[in-house]
Write a protein that holds these residues in place. Structure first.
Motif, PDB file in Angstrom:
ATOM      1  N   ALA A  49       0.741  -1.179  -0.119  1.00 33.72           N
ATOM      2  CA  ALA A  49       0.148  -0.139  -0.016  1.00 33.72           C
ATOM      3  C   ALA A  49       0.863   1.213  -0.070  1.00 33.72           C
ATOM      4  N   THR A  50       1.949   1.207   0.673  1.00 29.54           N
ATOM      5  CA  THR A  50       2.851   2.328   0.757  1.00 29.54           C
ATOM      6  C   THR A  50       3.394   2.752  -0.418  1.00 29.54           C
ATOM      7  N   TYR A  51       3.886   1.223  -1.276  1.00 30.99           N
ATOM      8  CA  TYR A  51       4.661   1.606  -2.518  1.00 30.99           C
ATOM      9  C   TYR A  51       3.619   2.118  -3.742  1.00 30.99           C
ATOM     10  N   CYS A  52       2.141   1.743  -3.468  1.00 30.22           N
ATOM     11  CA  CYS A  52       1.365   2.002  -4.425  1.00 30.22           C
ATOM     12  C   CYS A  52       0.974   3.702  -4.270  1.00 30.22           C
ATOM     13  N   CYS A  53       1.171   4.070  -2.898  1.00 32.44           N
ATOM     14  CA  CYS A  53       0.818   5.542  -2.756  1.00 32.44           C
ATOM     15  C   CYS A  53       1.918   6.471  -3.148  1.00 32.44           C
ATOM     16  N   ILE A  54       3.381   5.922  -2.906  1.00 25.28           N
ATOM     17  CA  ILE A  54       4.258   6.686  -3.439  1.00 25.28           C
ATOM     18  C   ILE A  54       4.404   6.778  -4.966  1.00 25.28           C
ATOM     19  N   LYS A  55       4.072   5.680  -5.345  1.00 28.55           N
ATOM     20  CA  LYS A  55       4.029   5.813  -7.194  1.00 28.55           C
ATOM     21  C   LYS A  55       2.750   6.262  -7.771  1.00 28.55           C
ATOM     22  N   ARG A  56       1.778   6.704  -6.678  1.00 28.14           N
ATOM     23  CA  ARG A  56       0.413   7.229  -7.182  1.00 28.14           C
ATOM     24  C   ARG A  56      -0.373   6.301  -8.164  1.00 28.14           C
ATOM     25  N   ASN A  57      -0.394   5.035  -7.571  1.00 26.85           N
ATOM     26  CA  ASN A  57      -0.904   3.785  -8.313  1.00 26.85           C
ATOM     27  C   ASN A  57      -0.435   3.633  -9.814  1.00 26.85           C
ATOM     28  N   ARG A  58       0.940   4.205  -9.876  1.00 29.95           N
ATOM     29  CA  ARG A  58       1.460   3.802 -11.125  1.00 29.95           C
ATOM     30  C   ARG A  58       2.588   2.703 -10.991  1.00 29.95           C
ATOM     31  N   ARG A  59       2.272   1.502 -10.395  1.00 28.94           N
ATOM     32  CA  ARG A  59       2.943   0.594  -9.904  1.00 28.94           C
ATOM     33  C   ARG A  59       3.701  -0.156 -10.929  1.00 28.94           C
ATOM     34  N   PHE A  60       4.856  -0.687 -10.959  1.00 34.43           N
ATOM     35  CA  PHE A  60       5.478  -1.480 -11.772  1.00 34.43           C
ATOM     36  C   PHE A  60       5.412  -3.033 -11.446  1.00 34.43           C
ATOM     37  N   VAL A  61       4.651  -3.908 -11.930  1.00 33.92           N
ATOM     38  CA  VAL A  61       4.486  -5.213 -12.019  1.00 33.92           C
ATOM     39  C   VAL A  61       4.895  -6.056 -13.140  1.00 33.92           C
ATOM     40  N   ASN A  62       5.882  -6.995 -12.989  1.00 32.19           N
ATOM     41  CA  ASN A  62       6.252  -7.772 -13.930  1.00 32.19           C
ATOM     42  C   ASN A  62       5.633  -9.022 -13.915  1.00 32.19           C
ATOM     43  N   LYS A  63       4.699  -9.277 -15.084  1.00 33.84           N
ATOM     44  CA  LYS A  63       4.114 -10.446 -14.993  1.00 33.84           C
ATOM     45  C   LYS A  63       4.809 -11.816 -15.036  1.00 33.84           C
ATOM     46  N   GLN A  64       5.793 -11.639 -15.624  1.00 32.05           N
ATOM     47  CA  GLN A  64       6.494 -12.933 -15.937  1.00 32.05           C
ATOM     48  C   GLN A  64       7.102 -13.375 -14.605  1.00 32.05           C
ATOM     49  N   ILE A  65       7.143 -12.703 -13.655  1.00 33.36           N
ATOM     50  CA  ILE A  65       7.917 -13.318 -12.421  1.00 33.36           C
ATOM     51  C   ILE A  65       6.774 -13.518 -11.376  1.00 33.36           C
ATOM     52  N   PHE A  66       5.389 -13.625 -11.748  1.00 29.73           N
ATOM     53  CA  PHE A  66       4.122 -13.626 -10.759  1.00 29.73           C
ATOM     54  C   PHE A  66       4.288 -15.247 -10.437  1.00 29.73           C
ATOM     55  N   LEU A  67       4.276 -16.314 -11.187  1.00 30.44           N
ATOM     56  CA  LEU A  67       4.447 -17.546 -10.711  1.00 30.44           C
ATOM     57  C   LEU A  67       5.639 -17.938 -10.287  1.00 30.44           C
ATOM     58  N   PRO A  68       6.903 -17.439 -10.620  1.00 29.15           N
ATOM     59  CA  PRO A  68       7.971 -17.980  -9.952  1.00 29.15           C
ATOM     60  C   PRO A  68       7.988 -17.327  -8.427  1.00 29.15           C
ATOM     61  N   ALA A  69       7.515 -16.118  -8.432  1.00 34.80           N
ATOM     62  CA  ALA A  69       7.399 -15.400  -6.851  1.00 34.80           C
ATOM     63  C   ALA A  69       6.545 -16.468  -6.029  1.00 34.80           C
ATOM     64  N   VAL A  70       5.330 -16.780  -6.611  1.00 32.13           N
ATOM     65  CA  VAL A  70       4.476 -17.570  -5.739  1.00 32.13           C
ATOM     66  C   VAL A  70       5.243 -18.921  -5.424  1.00 32.13           C
ATOM     67  N   LEU A  71       5.752 -19.532  -6.253  1.00 31.71           N
ATOM     68  CA  LEU A  71       6.613 -20.844  -5.966  1.00 31.71           C
ATOM     69  C   LEU A  71       7.701 -20.560  -4.873  1.00 31.71           C
ATOM     70  N   SER A  72       8.326 -19.567  -5.102  1.00 28.47           N
ATOM     71  CA  SER A  72       9.403 -19.024  -4.132  1.00 28.47           C
ATOM     72  C   SER A  72       8.774 -18.867  -2.714  1.00 28.47           C
ATOM     73  N   GLY A  73       7.789 -18.221  -2.626  1.00 34.36           N
ATOM     74  CA  GLY A  73       6.989 -18.109  -1.457  1.00 34.36           C
ATOM     75  C   GLY A  73       6.681 -19.319  -0.685  1.00 34.36           C
ATOM     76  N   MET A  74       6.125 -20.274  -1.338  1.00 32.23           N
ATOM     77  CA  MET A  74       5.932 -21.661  -1.015  1.00 32.23           C
ATOM     78  C   MET A  74       6.898 -22.324  -0.601  1.00 32.23           C
ATOM     79  N   MET A  75       8.289 -22.180  -1.074  1.00 34.59           N
ATOM     80  CA  MET A  75       9.441 -22.807  -0.835  1.00 34.59           C
ATOM     81  C   MET A  75       9.797 -22.431   0.520  1.00 34.59           C
ATOM     82  N   TRP A  76       9.628 -20.994   0.565  1.00 35.51           N
ATOM     83  CA  TRP A  76      10.337 -20.041   1.764  1.00 35.51           C
ATOM     84  C   TRP A  76       9.534 -20.532   3.026  1.00 35.51           C
ATOM     85  N   GLY A  77       8.043 -20.612   2.719  1.00 35.03           N
ATOM     86  CA  GLY A  77       7.229 -21.101   3.936  1.00 35.03           C
ATOM     87  C   GLY A  77       7.522 -22.506   4.510  1.00 35.03           C
ATOM     88  N   ILE A  78       7.788 -23.400   3.504  1.00 32.12           N
ATOM     89  CA  ILE A  78       8.094 -24.765   3.956  1.00 32.12           C
ATOM     90  C   ILE A  78       9.253 -24.616   4.986  1.00 32.12           C
TER      91      ILE A  78
END
Length: 222
Positions: free
Chosen positions: A119-148
């Protein structure tokens, strides 16, 4: 029709020959189209790409110092993230000694903190956030491995103790990361670097062995 903008076009917008006025005004007009709807969204995406390209032109030395400071801060926070649960286990009468009982509470704190950061990042960027769609699935998998891994770390702390589990667990990521750097990313190469890396891990393994052997057990205390 709407023009398709390539990486070269975006780079031209951030070149030294480009005037400051064109950097501010031109990206907003990228998505203007009379034939298709949703042009404003395309314009915002292009403007974000231009902003990301501009940020890459910052002084490398200053970015290096910023990275070092961020790494030190991450190390301090990462080294203390088990302190609350360990303190409760050691000093609170009747507290559960099962490390898995503290996983849910910590993960709730992580989710809340991540939400605040986003939320802080979106406010600073005035909702012009940069999101790389290509890393979405790898990020989710990384989070799952980190949680385990984090859950297993709770069990290790409760079983081996804080002082013994922490150095043992920390050697693992460095070793696996070094293997990725050698065989996949090719960041580490050369006979001399291989010998230095092997020597480091031999010393780290010896240090962990000494830490585990020096840890007092319940039988020693009695």
């Amino acid at each position: 029709g709407t023009r398709t903008w390539t990486a070269r076009d975006v780079g031209n917008l951030t070149s030294p020959e480009t005037t400051p006025q064109s950097r501010e005004i031109f990206p907003l007009a990228l998505g203007r189209s009379e034939d298709e709807g949703g042009g404003q969204e395309h314009g915002q995406e292009a403007a974000v790409e231009v902003e990301a390209a501009q940020s890459s032109d910052q002084d490398p030395s200053s970015m290096r110092y910023l990275g070092i400071a961020a790494a030190l801060l991450a190390g301090c926070c990462y080294g203390s993230n088990f302190l609350p649960s360990t303190w409760i286990q050691k000093h609170t009468k009747g507290a559960s000694q099962d490390g898995l009982d503290y996983v849910f509470n910590q993960f709730c704190g992580i989710l809340l903190t991540s939400t605040v950061y986003l939320a802080t990042y979106c406010c600073i960027k005035r909702n012009r956030r940069f999101v790389n769609k290509q890393i979405f699935l790898p990020a989710v998998l990384s989070g799952m491995m980190w949680g385990i891994a984090q859950s297993c770390w709770f069990v290790a702390n409760a079983t081996l103790g804080y002082s013994a589990a922490f150095p043992i667990v920390l050697i693992g990521p460095g070793f696996i990361g070094s293997l990725w750097s050698i065989f996949f990313f090719k960041d580490i190469y050369g006979r001399r670097n291989y010998l230095l890396l092997a020597g480091y891990f031999c010393l780290a393994a010896a240090a962990c062995t000494c830490i585990v052997l020096s840890r007092k057990t319940d039988d020693d205390l009695s």
